[in-house]
Every structure is written in structure tokens, then in C-alpha cells.
Design a protein around this motif. Structure first.
Motif, PDB file in Angstrom:
ATOM      1  N   UNK A   1     -38.113  20.661   7.424  1.00  0.00           N
ATOM      2  CA  UNK A   1     -38.232  21.815   8.329  1.00  0.00           C
ATOM      3  C   UNK A   1     -37.941  23.111   7.590  1.00  0.00           C
ATOM      4  N   UNK A   2     -36.943  23.057   6.719  1.00  0.00           N
ATOM      5  CA  UNK A   2     -36.576  24.248   5.956  1.00  0.00           C
ATOM      6  C   UNK A   2     -37.712  24.652   5.018  1.00  0.00           C
ATOM      7  N   UNK A   3     -38.354  23.668   4.430  1.00  0.00           N
ATOM      8  CA  UNK A   3     -39.491  23.947   3.551  1.00  0.00           C
ATOM      9  C   UNK A   3     -40.584  24.687   4.332  1.00  0.00           C
ATOM     10  N   UNK A   4     -40.830  24.225   5.542  1.00  0.00           N
ATOM     11  CA  UNK A   4     -41.848  24.864   6.389  1.00  0.00           C
ATOM     12  C   UNK A   4     -41.430  26.308   6.706  1.00  0.00           C
ATOM     13  N   UNK A   5     -40.143  26.509   6.989  1.00  0.00           N
ATOM     14  CA  UNK A   5     -39.638  27.862   7.294  1.00  0.00           C
ATOM     15  C   UNK A   5     -39.784  28.783   6.078  1.00  0.00           C
ATOM     16  N   UNK A   6     -39.501  28.255   4.897  1.00  0.00           N
ATOM     17  CA  UNK A   6     -39.623  29.056   3.674  1.00  0.00           C
ATOM     18  C   UNK A   6     -41.076  29.457   3.435  1.00  0.00           C
ATOM     19  N   UNK A   7     -41.968  28.539   3.704  1.00  0.00           N
ATOM     20  CA  UNK A   7     -43.396  28.824   3.545  1.00  0.00           C
ATOM     21  C   UNK A   7     -43.838  29.916   4.519  1.00  0.00           C
ATOM     22  N   UNK A   8     -43.319  29.816   5.751  1.00  0.00           N
ATOM     23  CA  UNK A   8     -43.658  30.817   6.774  1.00  0.00           C
ATOM     24  C   UNK A   8     -43.140  32.192   6.351  1.00  0.00           C
ATOM     25  N   UNK A   9     -42.041  32.200   5.566  1.00  0.00           N
ATOM     26  CA  UNK A   9     -41.469  33.477   5.109  1.00  0.00           C
ATOM     27  C   UNK A   9     -42.166  33.971   3.839  1.00  0.00           C
ATOM     28  N   UNK A  10     -43.201  33.271   3.422  1.00  0.00           N
ATOM     29  CA  UNK A  10     -43.992  33.759   2.292  1.00  0.00           C
ATOM     30  C   UNK A  10     -43.764  33.035   0.971  1.00  0.00           C
ATOM     31  N   UNK A  11     -42.853  32.065   0.957  1.00  0.00           N
ATOM     32  CA  UNK A  11     -42.575  31.345  -0.293  1.00  0.00           C
ATOM     33  C   UNK A  11     -43.438  30.090  -0.353  1.00  0.00           C
TER      34      UNK A  11
ATOM     35  N   UNK B   1     -44.410  19.448   6.986  1.00  0.00           N
ATOM     36  CA  UNK B   1     -44.130  19.768   5.586  1.00  0.00           C
ATOM     37  C   UNK B   1     -45.257  19.220   4.703  1.00  0.00           C
ATOM     38  N   UNK B   2     -45.812  20.054   3.818  1.00  0.00           N
ATOM     39  CA  UNK B   2     -46.871  19.562   2.943  1.00  0.00           C
ATOM     40  C   UNK B   2     -46.286  18.622   1.886  1.00  0.00           C
ATOM     41  N   UNK B   3     -46.728  17.370   1.850  1.00  0.00           N
ATOM     42  CA  UNK B   3     -46.130  16.362   0.960  1.00  0.00           C
ATOM     43  C   UNK B   3     -46.083  16.786  -0.511  1.00  0.00           C
ATOM     44  N   UNK B   4     -47.104  17.497  -0.981  1.00  0.00           N
ATOM     45  CA  UNK B   4     -47.138  17.882  -2.407  1.00  0.00           C
ATOM     46  C   UNK B   4     -45.961  18.770  -2.789  1.00  0.00           C
ATOM     47  N   UNK B   5     -45.311  19.373  -1.801  1.00  0.00           N
ATOM     48  CA  UNK B   5     -44.183  20.258  -2.089  1.00  0.00           C
ATOM     49  C   UNK B   5     -42.843  19.591  -1.821  1.00  0.00           C
TER      50      UNK B   5
END
Ligand code: C2E
Ligand code: MG
Ligand code: MG
Ligand code: MG
Length: 283
Positions: free
Chosen positions: A100-110, A142-146
Motif C-alpha cells: 500500500x505504501x508503494x502505491x502511495x509513493x507512486x501516487x506522490x510522484x515517485x 502494487x506493481x509486482x516489478x517494483x
């Protein structure tokens, strides 16, 4: 004489074992309660590209803070969670939280950021591990590759055939695999070659040695070379000072993690850290 020594030894052994078991049982209950009461949380330690000095990912690490403010080290409570079986639930919760955190980081532009998650061998061997992983990925988006799973080298040493099969199945989900604490076990080159892994993590002990004697860097050097030969990424853990970072960089180690760059931090702190320090490059 031998007999009395034996007896004395035996008495001492069983008494300390009684204390040990009682302590373990006490902690087992405390841990279960703590998990139910949200005393456990996940922190994230940035991983750095040694060439650009930019953060490229983070490792999720579990924390337990008791109501009186004390921290109990995962080195102490993870074995208890494994022993009691709680690690199955706990590990799933960490997996989902980190995803979930990975998804949040992606949403924040990372968007190029990766998330590494430690997996216990008890979890790994559980018959539903693959289902759990697939569900965590699909439910959180969450995208598995990440997503990277960290398994330890000692775990890789047991039951090679089972591990080879498991890794092949895990790889089909798209996640990547790292061998944690690498250099502490005795994996042979031919065995490593049979494992579908992506990364080696040089154990902190060998990073610490780097600045010591003349031969201090030989294990780190060997792992970096091994990574190059096998086409695996290599990350050094526990980098605490600039000299270590310099030497690793010179040896061709592409990635690092350690207090020099950043301590493990909460998700909120990580977002702030990435927004500020990280843009300027760190250390
Ligand atoms: P690990 O996976 O090898 O994690 C690296 C440990 O080194 C972490 O300790 C991290 O905080 C610490 N560290 C990072 N940089 C430095 C540094 O520059 N200097 C020093 N001295 N230490 C550094 P931590 O968080 O106490 O975790 C200890 C171990 O507990 C981990 O070792 C891992 O094996 C286990 N663990 C932690 N979280 C989890 C989890 O969610 N699941 C499982 N199965 N195991 C976990
Ligand atoms: Mg790890
Ligand atoms: Mg490690
Ligand atoms: Mg470790």
C-alpha cells in the motif's frame, strides 16, 4: 568426576532452558496482544544509487513499540513470531502495508521507487504463501516489478530443490528476489546460478570490515564481482560512513543502504524526506 560434571551441566542447562522458555512464552503473548493493539508498525529505510546518490527504493522493516515507549528489536521478536506461527499473519500484514505504501509513493510522484520486503522462511514455506502474495499485490494494486522479496542466504541453503521450485513460481508473479545477509552462508556458485534471483545484499558485517585491514574489503569485493558475473544487482547494507560508501563505489557496487544516507523512518517521514533531501542527493 565426569559424572558429577555432567549432572551439574545438565542441571544448569535445564534451569536456564526453563527461564528461556518461560520468557519466550511471555513474549509470545505480549507480541500477539501488541499486534492486536496496533503497537506494531512498519518503517522504511531508503536505498541509494551510489553513483547518483539518489534514492531508488526502500526496505520495509517492522517495529514494535510497547505502551511504555520501549522498542523491542525485530531480531528478538521475529524468531518468537516464527516459533509461535504468528509470523504468518504478521508477515501478511507487513506485505500488504508495504505494498500500500508503494502505491502511495507512486501516487506522490515517485514512480520508479521499489519496495523491499523481508520474508521469513516460515512464511515462505507456508502452503498459502503464493496465494497470499498474489492477493496482496492484486488487492493493493502494487506493481509486482517494483516489489522485491528479501530471503536470507541461510534459508537458501536448506532444501535447495524446494527453493528452486518456489522461486520459479514466485518469479511468475513478477516480483523480484534478493538474497539478504549475503556472505554469511556458504552458497556455492553453481547453486546460486540455479536460483532465479535478482539481487545480492552484502551483509553489514562485510561493509564494516571494508575500512579495517587490507584484506577487509575482500568479501565485499567478491560479492560485487559475483553479482557482475551472474548478472545480479548488488546492494551493500549497513553503510555508516562516507569512507565505506567511497570504497564500495570504487569497487563498483551500484547500490547502498545505511545510516549514512538515512535511518528507517515512518511513511510520512519518508514522503517528506523524498520531497526534500532526496531531490538534492544525499550524503
Ligand atoms: P535485515 O533485513 O538484514 O535488515 C537490516 C537491519 O540493519 C535493520 O535492522 C536496519 O535497521 C539495520 N541497519 C540499516 N542500516 C544500518 C546501519 O547503517 N548501521 C546499523 N548498525 N544497522 C543498520 P532491524 O530493523 O532491527 O531489523 C533486524 C532484522 O529483523 C532484519 O535484518 C530482518 O532480518 C528482520 N526483520 C525486520 N523486519 C522484518 C519483517 O517485516 N519481516 C521479517 N521476516 N523479518 C524482519
Ligand atoms: Mg532485509
Ligand atoms: Mg540484511
Ligand atoms: Mg539481518
Amino acid at each position: 568426576r565426569a559424572k558429577s560434571q555432567q549432572r551439574a551441566g545438565h542441571f544448569y542447562f535445564s534451569r536456564s532452558m526453563g527461564v528461556e522458555i518461560r520468557e519466550r512464552v511471555r513474549m509470545m503473548h505480549a507480541l500477539r496482544t501488541a499486534f492486536g493493539q496496533n503497537q506494531l508498525f512498519v518503517v522504511y529505510q531508503p536505498q541509494i544509487d551510489l553513483f547518483s546518490r539518489r534514492p531508488v527504493g526502500a526496505e520495509a522493516l517492522l517495529r514494535w513499540q510497547t505502551p511504555d515507549g520501549k522498542f523491542i528489536s525485530p531480531d528478538r521478536f521475529i524468531p518468537i513470531a516464527e516459533y509461535s506461527g504468528l509470523i504468518i499473519e504478521l508477515g501478511e500484514w507487513v506485505m500488504r502495508t508495504a505494498c500500500r505504501e508503494l502505491v502511495a509513493l507512486r501516487a506522490a510522484g515517485h514512480e520508479d521507487f521499489t519496495m523491499s520486503i523481508n520474508v521469513s522462511q516460515v512464511q515462505f514455506r507456508h502452503p498459502h504463501f503464493l496465494d497470499m502474495l498474489r492477493r496482496a499485490l492484486s488487492d493493493t494494486g502494487a506493481p509486482p516489478e517494483y516489489v522485491e522479496l528479501e530471503i536470507t542466504e541461510s534459508m537458501a541453503m536448506e532444501e535447495p530443490d524446494l527453493l528452486i521450485k518456489m522461486l520459479a513460481q514466485i518469479k511468475q508473479t513478477g516480483v523480484t528476489i534478493a538474497i539478504d545477509d549475503f556472505g554469511t552462508g556458504f552458497s556455492s556458485l553453481s547453486y546460486l546460478q540455479r536460483l532465479q534471483i535478482d539481487r545480492l545484499k552484502i551483509d553489514r558485517a562485510f561493509v564494516t570490515e571494508i575500512t579495517g585491514s587490507a584484506r577487509g574489503s575482500s568479501i565485499a569485493e567478491m560479492v560485487i564481482q559475483l553479482g557482475r558475473n551472474l548478472g545480479l544487482a548488488v546492494i551493500a547494507e549497513g553503510v555508516e560512513d562516507e569512507r565505506q560508501a567511497q570504497i564500495l563505489h570504487t569497487l563498483g557496487c551500484p547500490l547502498a543502504q545505511g545510516f549514512l544516507f538515512a535511518r528507517p523512518m515512518t511513511n510520512q517521514a519518508l514522503l517528506g524526506w523524498l520531497g526534500n533531501d532526496a531531490l538534492a542527493g544525499v550524503a
